[in-house]
Design a protein around this motif. Sequence first.
Motif, PDB file in Angstrom:
ATOM      1  N   ALA A 157       0.819  -1.215   0.000  1.00  0.00           N
ATOM      2  CA  ALA A 157       0.000   0.000   0.000  1.00  0.00           C
ATOM      3  C   ALA A 157       0.851   1.262   0.000  1.00  0.00           C
ATOM      4  O   ALA A 157       0.600   2.200  -0.779  1.00  0.00           O
ATOM      5  CB  ALA A 157      -0.931  -0.009   1.219  1.00  0.00           C
ATOM      6  N   ILE A 158       1.892   1.299   0.841  1.00  0.00           N
ATOM      7  CA  ILE A 158       2.680   2.532   0.971  1.00  0.00           C
ATOM      8  C   ILE A 158       3.552   2.774  -0.275  1.00  0.00           C
ATOM      9  O   ILE A 158       3.729   3.914  -0.704  1.00  0.00           O
ATOM     10  CB  ILE A 158       3.523   2.516   2.274  1.00  0.00           C
ATOM     11  CG1 ILE A 158       4.009   3.936   2.602  1.00  0.00           C
ATOM     12  CG2 ILE A 158       4.708   1.571   2.184  1.00  0.00           C
ATOM     13  CD1 ILE A 158       4.631   4.089   3.972  1.00  0.00           C
ATOM     14  N   VAL A 159       4.062   1.694  -0.887  1.00  0.00           N
ATOM     15  CA  VAL A 159       4.872   1.851  -2.106  1.00  0.00           C
ATOM     16  C   VAL A 159       3.985   2.284  -3.279  1.00  0.00           C
ATOM     17  O   VAL A 159       4.379   3.151  -4.081  1.00  0.00           O
ATOM     18  CB  VAL A 159       5.640   0.555  -2.430  1.00  0.00           C
ATOM     19  CG1 VAL A 159       6.271   0.623  -3.812  1.00  0.00           C
ATOM     20  CG2 VAL A 159       6.726   0.305  -1.381  1.00  0.00           C
ATOM     21  N   LEU A 160       2.797   1.720  -3.386  1.00  0.00           N
ATOM     22  CA  LEU A 160       1.858   2.148  -4.432  1.00  0.00           C
ATOM     23  C   LEU A 160       1.502   3.623  -4.265  1.00  0.00           C
ATOM     24  O   LEU A 160       1.483   4.384  -5.241  1.00  0.00           O
ATOM     25  CB  LEU A 160       0.584   1.297  -4.391  1.00  0.00           C
ATOM     26  CG  LEU A 160       0.663  -0.107  -4.989  1.00  0.00           C
ATOM     27  CD1 LEU A 160      -0.639  -0.854  -4.760  1.00  0.00           C
ATOM     28  CD2 LEU A 160       0.973  -0.051  -6.482  1.00  0.00           C
ATOM     29  N   MET A 161       1.217   4.004  -3.028  1.00  0.00           N
ATOM     30  CA  MET A 161       0.881   5.400  -2.758  1.00  0.00           C
ATOM     31  C   MET A 161       2.046   6.327  -3.129  1.00  0.00           C
ATOM     32  O   MET A 161       1.850   7.370  -3.760  1.00  0.00           O
ATOM     33  CB  MET A 161       0.511   5.571  -1.281  1.00  0.00           C
ATOM     34  CG  MET A 161       0.368   7.022  -0.822  1.00  0.00           C
ATOM     35  SD  MET A 161      -0.932   7.934  -1.683  1.00  0.00           S
ATOM     36  CE  MET A 161      -2.315   7.605  -0.610  1.00  0.00           C
ATOM     37  N   ALA A 162       3.269   5.940  -2.760  1.00  0.00           N
ATOM     38  CA  ALA A 162       4.447   6.759  -3.080  1.00  0.00           C
ATOM     39  C   ALA A 162       4.640   6.885  -4.586  1.00  0.00           C
ATOM     40  O   ALA A 162       4.951   7.971  -5.098  1.00  0.00           O
ATOM     41  CB  ALA A 162       5.687   6.151  -2.433  1.00  0.00           C
TER      42      ALA A 162
END
Length: 202
Positions: A157-162
């Motif tokens: 989730a956090i890598v996709l968001m970044a």
Amino acid sequence: MEVLGNLIAIAITYGIINNVVLSQFLGICPFLGVSKKTETAAGMGGAVIFVIGIAALVTGLINKFILANEALIQMGIDLRYLKTIIFILVIASLVQFVEMFLKKAMPALYEALGVFLPLITTNCAVLGVALNAITYEYDILETVVYGLATGVGFFIAIVLMAGIREKVEYNDIPKPFQGTALVLVIAALMSIAFMGFSGMNI
């Protein structure tokens, strides 16, 4: 085979379908705060996987052999009411260990994460895994798989968001949607997209 199938089901469920950030809405603070750059987001995701995995193992062992020990309970010593406070202490200790390791081994990542590294201590996803594992009555192996899968879900989730934030950073965004507003809209759309996985039968 049944045990392996159960572990795979737990891994897929909490890694993708029931994503800790986008479905359960836990760990929102570091998710929004450290997702400006892909490298930093990946570093935070890796740190969270490590902390949640180790925390799941340690808290599972503490719960089984100390807090919910059948022999102690039969003697009238029931320590299960202490689980929240003990789990918080365990998680805080693990985060301190990760912080010291990164400061020594990866100073650039340590500087990039900054104040958000200690925030893993207050990341409710870590404590949520420890407490939910007891609620779901998982054994030690299932608890560890559940913890690692949750950490991987956070990482995804956090890598996709970044990645999305890096793509839209220099776009012509209407003024009312600039900054935090745009990030929340992206998070909402990602959450809706991940709801599509809920139809998978595990």
